[in-house]
Enzyme design. Structure first.
Site, PDB file in Angstrom:
ATOM      1  N   CYS A   1       0.359  -1.347   0.029  1.00  0.00           N
ATOM      2  CA  CYS A   1      -0.118   0.116   0.089  1.00  0.00           C
ATOM      3  C   CYS A   1       1.181   0.886   0.192  1.00  0.00           C
ATOM      4  O   CYS A   1       1.449   1.500   0.522  1.00  0.00           O
ATOM      5  CB  CYS A   1      -0.597  -0.338   1.375  1.00  0.00           C
ATOM      6  SG  CYS A   1      -2.462   1.659   1.096  1.00  0.00           S
TER       7      CYS A   1
ATOM      8  N   GLY B   1     -10.500  -4.497  -9.582  1.00  0.00           N
ATOM      9  CA  GLY B   1     -10.549  -3.769  -8.558  1.00  0.00           C
ATOM     10  C   GLY B   1     -11.624  -2.407  -9.247  1.00  0.00           C
ATOM     11  O   GLY B   1     -12.630  -1.981  -9.370  1.00  0.00           O
TER      12      GLY B   1
HETATM   13  C1  LIG Z   1     -10.321   2.953  -3.155  1.00  0.00           C
HETATM   14  C2  LIG Z   1      -9.051   1.392  -3.481  1.00  0.00           C
HETATM   15  C3  LIG Z   1      -8.393   0.962  -2.662  1.00  0.00           C
HETATM   16  C4  LIG Z   1      -7.603   0.212  -2.390  1.00  0.00           C
HETATM   17  N1  LIG Z   1      -7.680  -1.203  -0.840  1.00  0.00           N
HETATM   18  C5  LIG Z   1      -6.549  -1.490  -1.221  1.00  0.00           C
HETATM   19  C6  LIG Z   1      -6.196  -2.676  -0.138  1.00  0.00           C
HETATM   20  O1  LIG Z   1      -6.739  -2.454   0.834  1.00  0.00           O
HETATM   21  N2  LIG Z   1      -5.610  -3.550  -0.181  1.00  0.00           N
HETATM   22  C7  LIG Z   1      -4.782  -3.707  -1.259  1.00  0.00           C
HETATM   23  O2  LIG Z   1      -4.199  -4.236  -1.370  1.00  0.00           O
HETATM   24  N3  LIG Z   1      -5.170  -3.132  -2.653  1.00  0.00           N
HETATM   25  C8  LIG Z   1      -6.051  -2.066  -2.695  1.00  0.00           C
HETATM   26  N4  LIG Z   1      -6.179  -1.191  -3.772  1.00  0.00           N
HETATM   27  C9  LIG Z   1      -5.381  -1.737  -4.887  1.00  0.00           C
HETATM   28  C10 LIG Z   1      -6.557  -2.377  -5.357  1.00  0.00           C
HETATM   29  O3  LIG Z   1      -5.898  -4.293  -4.655  1.00  0.00           O
HETATM   30  C11 LIG Z   1      -5.573  -2.655  -7.151  1.00  0.00           C
HETATM   31  O4  LIG Z   1      -4.150  -3.706  -6.418  1.00  0.00           O
HETATM   32  C12 LIG Z   1      -5.275  -1.896  -7.741  1.00  0.00           C
HETATM   33  O5  LIG Z   1      -6.755  -1.041  -7.644  1.00  0.00           O
HETATM   34  C13 LIG Z   1      -4.837  -1.674  -9.286  1.00  0.00           C
HETATM   35  O6  LIG Z   1      -5.895  -2.937  -9.871  1.00  0.00           O
HETATM   36  P1  LIG Z   1      -6.837  -2.110 -10.690  1.00  0.00           P
HETATM   37  O7  LIG Z   1      -6.499  -0.887 -11.453  1.00  0.00           O
HETATM   38  O8  LIG Z   1      -7.761  -3.175 -10.808  1.00  0.00           O
HETATM   39  O9  LIG Z   1      -7.557  -1.057  -9.335  1.00  0.00           O
HETATM   40  C14 LIG Z   1      -7.392  -0.455  -3.441  1.00  0.00           C
HETATM   41  C15 LIG Z   1      -6.962  -0.188  -4.657  1.00  0.00           C
HETATM   42  C16 LIG Z   1      -8.887   1.346  -4.809  1.00  0.00           C
HETATM   43  C17 LIG Z   1      -9.046   1.646  -6.038  1.00  0.00           C
END
Ligand SMILES: Cc1cc2nc3c(=O)[nH]c(=O)nc-3n(C[C@H](O)[C@H](O)[C@H](O)COP(=O)(O)O)c2cc1C
Length: 308
Positions: A131, A268
């Site tokens: 994170c 996500g």
């Molecule tokens: C609002 C938000 C909250 C997130 N919270 C976490 C989290 O708590 N733990 C984690 O490992 N990744 C977290 N992520 C990252 C996502 O799991 C993912 O790795 C990242 O968004 C890339 O994928 P995407 O483009 O499909 O969203 C978060 C992403 C977003 C947008």
């Protein structure tokens, strides 16, 4: 020809390669159940820590619609494992295939959370070493190969449940960190978490996010995620399963991650900004169409295809 969307990630089999990524729609059992019922193969919870945290000041999520992306600085807001345990128990009663994402500010906290949840029959624990939106834990761990090795090794000794390690793209050598995780005994590598990013309001001349800086997700980061999965597969081959994450908005994006070397993907942002039931249906239709056109009978036949 018989065709199956089921995929194996180490010794786990899920009904299709689409998994809900951590942090998006994963804060309660009801949203997690809804996402599984929408047709995903499995779901991952929001990252859960040792104690309740309210996260960073608002605004903590800002949409960048022109690039189908989002910048967030939520910063591991969560109720703590003792409270969240009840949600996981409900998911277990419903037989929802669940991976629990855990984090800690240090090794002791990681151990405490694992100890507190390891009796539950979850599919895996995903260790969030990545994170970007917190002072302690998160990417501070995921950029330090020694710490990654030590934490994985200690957690490995405490459970037989598969351990997945979620990597940050914000490093100069991802293979070094990934190798430390594998040496520590992790079962699966997950790439990527968000990229360090920032947005400024030109009229107030101030950063838009309350925490000032954040992490970029969504369509803009897909080529980065593909590159990381490709590099990891080049290095590890099929010795360790890979899960691709970042910017999946279409079925084609999922196929691209599989070809790069992934056995499954996590999704996500796109599920958070559109009607998820429709998205999942479109993803499935596209994957099936592609498999039929290219005469693939299983997901494992697609995995790593670009390297052959
Ligand atoms: C609002 C938000 C909250 C997130 N919270 C976490 C989290 O708590 N733990 C984690 O490992 N990744 C977290 N992520 C990252 C996502 O799991 C993912 O790795 C990242 O968004 C890339 O994928 P995407 O483009 O499909 O969203 C978060 C992403 C977003 C947008």
């Amino acid at each position: 020809m018989v065709m199956s969307l089921a995929t194996k990630i180490g010794n786990i089999t899920i009904r299709n390669p689409m998994i809900l990524a951590s942090g998006v729609l994963g804060t309660t059992y009801s949203t997690l159940n809804r996402m599984y019922e929408a047709g995903l193969g499995a779901v991952i919870t929001k990252s859960i820590g040792a104690k309740s945290r309210s996260g960073n000041p608002n605004p903590s999520v800002f949409a960048l619609n022109e690039i189908r992306s989002v910048i967030n600085s939520v910063g591991l807001a969560n109720p703590g494992y003792q409270i969240f345990r009840e949600d996981i128990e409900i998911l277990m009663k419903n037989s929802t295939p669940t991976i629990v994402s855990i984090f800690g500010e240090n090794k002791e906290e990681f151990k405490e959370v694992l100890e507190g949840l390891k009796d539950l029959p979850v599919l895996a624990f995903e260790l969030n070493f990545s994170c970007p939106n917190t002072e302690m834990g998160g990417a501070q761990i995921g950029t330090d190969p020694d710490l990654v090795y030590k934490i994985v090794k200690e957690l490995r000794a405490k459970t037989k449940t598969p351990l997945w390690v979620k990597l940050t793209p914000n490093v100069s050598d991802v293979i070094e960190i990934a190798s430390a995780a594998v040496k520590g005994g992790c079962d699966t590598l997950v790439a990527i978490n968000t990229l360090k990013a920032m947005v400024i309001d030109i009229h107030t001349k101030q950063p838009i996010l309350g925490y000032k800086k954040g992490g970029l997700s969504g369509a803009a980061i897909k080529p980065v995620g593909i590159r990381y999965v490709y590099d990891l597969y080049e290095h590890f081959g099929d010795k360790i399963p890979l899960i691709g994450v970042g910017g999946i908005f279409r079925g084609e994006d999922i196929i691209e991650y599989l070809l790069a070397g992934a056995s499954a993907v996590e999704i996500g942002t796109s599920l958070g900004v559109a009607y998820p039931e429709n998205m999942v249906r479109f993803f499935q239709m596209k994957i099936k169409k592609y498999m039929k056109e290219h005469q693939f009978g299983s997901i494992s036949e697609i995995t790593g295809g670009v390297h052959r």
